[in-house]
Design a protein around this motif. Sequence first.
Motif, PDB file in Angstrom:
ATOM      1  N   LEU A 145       0.838  -1.208   0.000  1.00  0.00           N
ATOM      2  CA  LEU A 145       0.000   0.000   0.000  1.00  0.00           C
ATOM      3  C   LEU A 145       0.875   1.262   0.000  1.00  0.00           C
ATOM      4  O   LEU A 145       0.805   2.095   0.907  1.00  0.00           O
ATOM      5  N   PRO A 146       1.689   1.472  -1.014  1.00  0.00           N
ATOM      6  CA  PRO A 146       2.598   2.619  -1.010  1.00  0.00           C
ATOM      7  C   PRO A 146       1.872   3.961  -1.077  1.00  0.00           C
ATOM      8  O   PRO A 146       2.438   4.992  -0.718  1.00  0.00           O
ATOM      9  N   PHE A 147       0.620   3.957  -1.520  1.00  0.00           N
ATOM     10  CA  PHE A 147      -0.154   5.187  -1.694  1.00  0.00           C
ATOM     11  C   PHE A 147      -0.837   5.643  -0.401  1.00  0.00           C
ATOM     12  O   PHE A 147      -1.417   6.717  -0.358  1.00  0.00           O
ATOM     13  N   ALA A 148      -0.809   4.809   0.644  1.00  0.00           N
ATOM     14  CA  ALA A 148      -1.549   5.114   1.860  1.00  0.00           C
ATOM     15  C   ALA A 148      -0.929   6.305   2.591  1.00  0.00           C
ATOM     16  O   ALA A 148       0.211   6.711   2.320  1.00  0.00           O
ATOM     17  N   ASN A 149      -1.662   6.841   3.538  1.00  0.00           N
ATOM     18  CA  ASN A 149      -1.242   8.029   4.283  1.00  0.00           C
ATOM     19  C   ASN A 149      -0.370   7.622   5.472  1.00  0.00           C
ATOM     20  O   ASN A 149      -0.785   7.677   6.627  1.00  0.00           O
ATOM     21  N   TRP A 150       0.866   7.242   5.165  1.00  0.00           N
ATOM     22  CA  TRP A 150       1.778   6.770   6.201  1.00  0.00           C
ATOM     23  C   TRP A 150       2.401   7.956   6.937  1.00  0.00           C
ATOM     24  O   TRP A 150       3.058   8.795   6.332  1.00  0.00           O
ATOM     25  N   LEU A 151       2.215   7.988   8.244  1.00  0.00           N
ATOM     26  CA  LEU A 151       2.848   9.039   9.063  1.00  0.00           C
ATOM     27  C   LEU A 151       4.265   8.670   9.435  1.00  0.00           C
ATOM     28  O   LEU A 151       5.112   9.547   9.624  1.00  0.00           O
ATOM     29  N   GLY A 152       4.523   7.391   9.601  1.00  0.00           N
ATOM     30  CA  GLY A 152       5.841   6.948  10.004  1.00  0.00           C
ATOM     31  C   GLY A 152       5.829   5.469  10.313  1.00  0.00           C
ATOM     32  O   GLY A 152       4.790   4.808  10.256  1.00  0.00           O
ATOM     33  N   THR A 153       7.003   4.958  10.635  1.00  0.00           N
ATOM     34  CA  THR A 153       7.163   3.577  11.092  1.00  0.00           C
ATOM     35  C   THR A 153       7.627   3.607  12.539  1.00  0.00           C
ATOM     36  O   THR A 153       8.570   4.331  12.877  1.00  0.00           O
ATOM     37  N   VAL A 154       6.957   2.845  13.384  1.00  0.00           N
ATOM     38  CA  VAL A 154       7.377   2.704  14.779  1.00  0.00           C
ATOM     39  C   VAL A 154       7.565   1.216  15.056  1.00  0.00           C
ATOM     40  O   VAL A 154       6.605   0.447  15.043  1.00  0.00           O
ATOM     41  N   HIS A 155       8.806   0.830  15.291  1.00  0.00           N
ATOM     42  CA  HIS A 155       9.087  -0.561  15.633  1.00  0.00           C
ATOM     43  C   HIS A 155       8.567  -0.874  17.033  1.00  0.00           C
ATOM     44  O   HIS A 155       8.534  -0.004  17.905  1.00  0.00           O
ATOM     45  N   HIS A 156       8.184  -2.106  17.230  1.00  0.00           N
ATOM     46  CA  HIS A 156       7.746  -2.535  18.558  1.00  0.00           C
ATOM     47  C   HIS A 156       8.892  -2.420  19.558  1.00  0.00           C
ATOM     48  O   HIS A 156      10.082  -2.533  19.190  1.00  0.00           O
ATOM     49  N   GLY A 157       8.513  -2.264  20.816  1.00  0.00           N
ATOM     50  CA  GLY A 157       9.506  -2.213  21.883  1.00  0.00           C
ATOM     51  C   GLY A 157       9.032  -2.979  23.103  1.00  0.00           C
ATOM     52  O   GLY A 157       7.818  -3.142  23.322  1.00  0.00           O
ATOM     53  N   LEU A 158       9.976  -3.443  23.892  1.00  0.00           N
ATOM     54  CA  LEU A 158       9.689  -4.195  25.116  1.00  0.00           C
ATOM     55  C   LEU A 158      10.318  -3.494  26.310  1.00  0.00           C
ATOM     56  O   LEU A 158      11.368  -2.850  26.176  1.00  0.00           O
ATOM     57  N   PRO A 159       9.730  -3.631  27.496  1.00  0.00           N
ATOM     58  CA  PRO A 159      10.404  -3.140  28.708  1.00  0.00           C
ATOM     59  C   PRO A 159      11.735  -3.867  28.897  1.00  0.00           C
ATOM     60  O   PRO A 159      11.810  -5.096  28.740  1.00  0.00           O
ATOM     61  N   LYS A 160      12.769  -3.139  29.229  1.00  0.00           N
ATOM     62  CA  LYS A 160      14.092  -3.753  29.347  1.00  0.00           C
ATOM     63  C   LYS A 160      14.146  -4.791  30.457  1.00  0.00           C
ATOM     64  O   LYS A 160      14.944  -5.731  30.404  1.00  0.00           O
ATOM     65  N   GLU A 161      13.292  -4.614  31.461  1.00  0.00           N
ATOM     66  CA  GLU A 161      13.310  -5.549  32.587  1.00  0.00           C
ATOM     67  C   GLU A 161      12.432  -6.777  32.355  1.00  0.00           C
ATOM     68  O   GLU A 161      12.396  -7.697  33.183  1.00  0.00           O
ATOM     69  N   LEU A 162      11.717  -6.829  31.239  1.00  0.00           N
ATOM     70  CA  LEU A 162      10.812  -7.944  30.985  1.00  0.00           C
ATOM     71  C   LEU A 162      11.572  -9.263  30.850  1.00  0.00           C
ATOM     72  O   LEU A 162      11.141 -10.301  31.360  1.00  0.00           O
ATOM     73  N   PHE A 163      12.706  -9.219  30.155  1.00  0.00           N
ATOM     74  CA  PHE A 163      13.558 -10.390  30.004  1.00  0.00           C
ATOM     75  C   PHE A 163      14.979 -10.030  30.434  1.00  0.00           C
ATOM     76  O   PHE A 163      15.375  -8.867  30.353  1.00  0.00           O
ATOM     77  N   ARG A 164      15.711 -11.008  30.869  1.00  0.00           N
ATOM     78  CA  ARG A 164      17.096 -10.780  31.284  1.00  0.00           C
ATOM     79  C   ARG A 164      18.042 -11.584  30.390  1.00  0.00           C
ATOM     80  O   ARG A 164      17.665 -12.615  29.825  1.00  0.00           O
ATOM     81  N   LEU A 165      19.248 -11.085  30.262  1.00  0.00           N
ATOM     82  CA  LEU A 165      20.277 -11.793  29.508  1.00  0.00           C
ATOM     83  C   LEU A 165      20.581 -13.130  30.178  1.00  0.00           C
ATOM     84  O   LEU A 165      20.843 -13.186  31.380  1.00  0.00           O
ATOM     85  N   GLN A 166      20.532 -14.201  29.416  1.00  0.00           N
ATOM     86  CA  GLN A 166      20.917 -15.519  29.897  1.00  0.00           C
ATOM     87  C   GLN A 166      22.190 -15.916  29.167  1.00  0.00           C
ATOM     88  O   GLN A 166      22.168 -16.276  27.995  1.00  0.00           O
ATOM     89  N   GLU A 167      23.300 -15.813  29.879  1.00  0.00           N
ATOM     90  CA  GLU A 167      24.607 -15.987  29.234  1.00  0.00           C
ATOM     91  C   GLU A 167      24.859 -17.417  28.796  1.00  0.00           C
ATOM     92  O   GLU A 167      25.484 -17.649  27.755  1.00  0.00           O
ATOM     93  N   GLN A 168      24.401 -18.372  29.578  1.00  0.00           N
ATOM     94  CA  GLN A 168      24.672 -19.774  29.262  1.00  0.00           C
ATOM     95  C   GLN A 168      23.387 -20.442  28.772  1.00  0.00           C
ATOM     96  O   GLN A 168      22.466 -20.677  29.552  1.00  0.00           O
ATOM     97  N   PRO A 169      23.290 -20.749  27.487  1.00  0.00           N
ATOM     98  CA  PRO A 169      22.076 -21.384  26.959  1.00  0.00           C
ATOM     99  C   PRO A 169      22.065 -22.875  27.236  1.00  0.00           C
ATOM    100  O   PRO A 169      23.068 -23.470  27.648  1.00  0.00           O
ATOM    101  N   GLY A 170      20.919 -23.480  26.954  1.00  0.00           N
ATOM    102  CA  GLY A 170      20.804 -24.926  27.014  1.00  0.00           C
ATOM    103  C   GLY A 170      21.276 -25.557  25.717  1.00  0.00           C
ATOM    104  O   GLY A 170      22.099 -24.975  24.995  1.00  0.00           O
TER     105      GLY A 170
END
Length: 358
Positions: A145-170
């Motif tokens: 839909l290149p003709f549509a009235n696009w205001l912008g693109t906003v990528h999704h975001g997550l709270p930084k505390e929602l997940f934590r870095l897991q250094e050692q995977p299974g």
Amino acid sequence: MKIAQVSPLYESVPPSRYGGTERVVSFLTEELVRQGHDVTLFASADSTTSAELIPCTPRALRLGNCSDPLAQHLRMLEEIFRRVDEFDAVHFHIDYLHFPLSRRHRCNQLTTLHGRLDTPDLAPLYREYRDMPLVSISDAQRAPLPFANWLGTVHHGLPKELFRLQEQPGDYLAFLGRISPEKRPDRAIEIARRAGIPLKIAAKVDRADREYFETHIRPLLDSSLVEFIGEIGEHEKQEFLGGALALLFPIDWPEPFGLVMIEAMACGTPVIAFRHGSVPEVMVEGQSGFIVSDISSAVARVREIGSLDRHCCRQVFETRFSVEQMARNYLELYQRQGQSRHDRPQPPATDWRVETAA
């Protein structure tokens, strides 16, 4: 600002299990409240929020005995437009359902489109409503839909505390999401089989995809390498994604965003994704994972997954996909729309007559 967020009613906000759109609405709503804005959420009554909740159906429609979801959404729209002058901005997440009403109310409003846009019936609709202000969740999503009235693109975001870095995977690969032909769980099983690495599948099976699951996927589960877990909730994702060697994202459709990719990145888990839709836009090749074009290259990349730094993967998430960044981007659009609302032209005239066969 006084902001209304309008969610689909199919799932609660946040959803108890699967539900990407409602989850993003929840993250955005809570962050806007945290930043001091006065937010009203129109959603199902079983939603949980720090905003003012306007319950529009007793419970999420997927969990209730609802035979006509359109009727429930139209009732919600009546309530929204009864109160529309109370808000500085109204943010819709329900596709095009509100367009006839929004066109006739000079309120500050915009619509984030969360789904695919390449189905044949959509182009004529969006041509008719080409005055409606739209937001894409990736640049790739706009292509049909290149003709549509696009205001912008906003990528999704997550709270930084929602997940934590897991250094050692299974010692397993992960597939998370929904069992459907376009998500290609069959590819994930083939990749795991060829690589000789266990695969855990945590996925929802919708009624519409039950036949596909029984016919094409269930026969492939008869393997010691494949474990089908079923649908999981938000609180189970840390262990599931964080413990994986890699997330397999073997899609075969123009994915508008792919929330699970950034959920994996937030855990430090790299992603092996097929090159469709938003994937090249969301992924950072060699940092958050690998982009592949076929099963053979995916298997080769699985064997190289140990070369990636899980700290770097987490850093890609923090830099590009935080909820703070998402909220800032939307606030900019709300304010820009509010400043220009009185200068907008009247809706364009359209010859909407449908040609009929002779």
